[in-house]
Design an enzyme around this catalytic site. Sequence first.
Site, mmCIF file in Angstrom:
data_model
loop_
_atom_site.group_PDB
_atom_site.id
_atom_site.type_symbol
_atom_site.label_atom_id
_atom_site.label_comp_id
_atom_site.label_asym_id
_atom_site.label_seq_id
_atom_site.Cartn_x
_atom_site.Cartn_y
_atom_site.Cartn_z
ATOM 1 C CE1 TYR A 84 -3.558 2.711 0.726
ATOM 2 C CE2 TYR A 84 -2.107 3.367 2.519
ATOM 3 C CZ TYR A 84 -3.197 3.618 1.703
ATOM 4 O OH TYR A 84 -3.908 4.781 1.851
ATOM 5 C CD GLU A 85 3.244 2.725 4.707
ATOM 6 O OE1 GLU A 85 4.444 2.359 4.847
ATOM 7 O OE2 GLU A 85 2.563 3.158 5.649
ATOM 8 N N GLY A 104 -12.568 0.582 7.986
ATOM 9 C CA GLY A 104 -13.803 1.352 8.123
ATOM 10 C C GLY A 104 -14.787 0.760 9.114
ATOM 11 C CD GLU A 124 8.481 0.829 12.816
ATOM 12 O OE1 GLU A 124 8.797 0.815 11.608
ATOM 13 O OE2 GLU A 124 8.975 1.628 13.628
ATOM 14 C CG ASN A 156 -1.897 6.750 4.469
ATOM 15 O OD1 ASN A 156 -3.115 6.773 4.267
ATOM 16 N ND2 ASN A 156 -1.275 5.699 4.977
ATOM 17 C CE1 TYR A 175 -2.493 6.780 13.861
ATOM 18 C CE2 TYR A 175 -1.618 7.497 11.749
ATOM 19 C CZ TYR A 175 -1.756 6.530 12.719
ATOM 20 O OH TYR A 175 -1.160 5.317 12.552
ATOM 21 C CB ILE A 179 -10.560 -3.013 13.201
ATOM 22 C CG1 ILE A 179 -11.823 -3.876 13.076
ATOM 23 C CG2 ILE A 179 -9.364 -3.849 13.644
ATOM 24 C CD1 ILE A 179 -11.787 -4.889 11.950
ATOM 25 N N GLY A 180 -9.207 -0.147 13.585
ATOM 26 C CA GLY A 180 -8.028 0.691 13.828
ATOM 27 C C GLY A 180 -8.159 1.477 15.115
#
Length: 150
Positions: A26-27, A93, A83, A124, A131, A96-97
């Site tokens: 993804y990154e 969505g 990390e 991102n 955040y 969970i995060g």
Amino acid sequence: MNITIRPAILPDCPRLLELIRELAEYERALHEVEVSLNHFEESGFGESPVWWAFVAETDGMIVGFALYYIRYSTWKGKRLYLEDIVVTKEYRGLGIGKKLFDAVLADAKRKNLNGVLWQVLDWNEPAINFYRKYSPSFNQEWITCSIEKI
């Protein structure tokens, strides 16, 4: 859907590496993932662990994790460094995060650490917006530096 957040255990490591590769892809940096399973396991569960993690699990499958370690700041003292926080694409969505991040924050508080730090790529936007809900300070004054393979 029932999501369980729990500390990672040694048998979780192969799945965590799969998710690490998913994040790296993804990154746009999959080619940079060099860590072996053996090194990863030893670093987290050997004689002197240097990382810890929480995993998000549903129906016996790990769908996300947050991996962190303790760092020391000469100005601030012991701090938790996040990390990676990863939720596999199909489960994003769903909150969970947030559950993983809240577990990390609670662990930092339980350990009486003086703060939590992390990095996020400037492009991102989904992560940055995630955040922002926690009202962090975004420090654009410091530049990340690294030396590879010394």
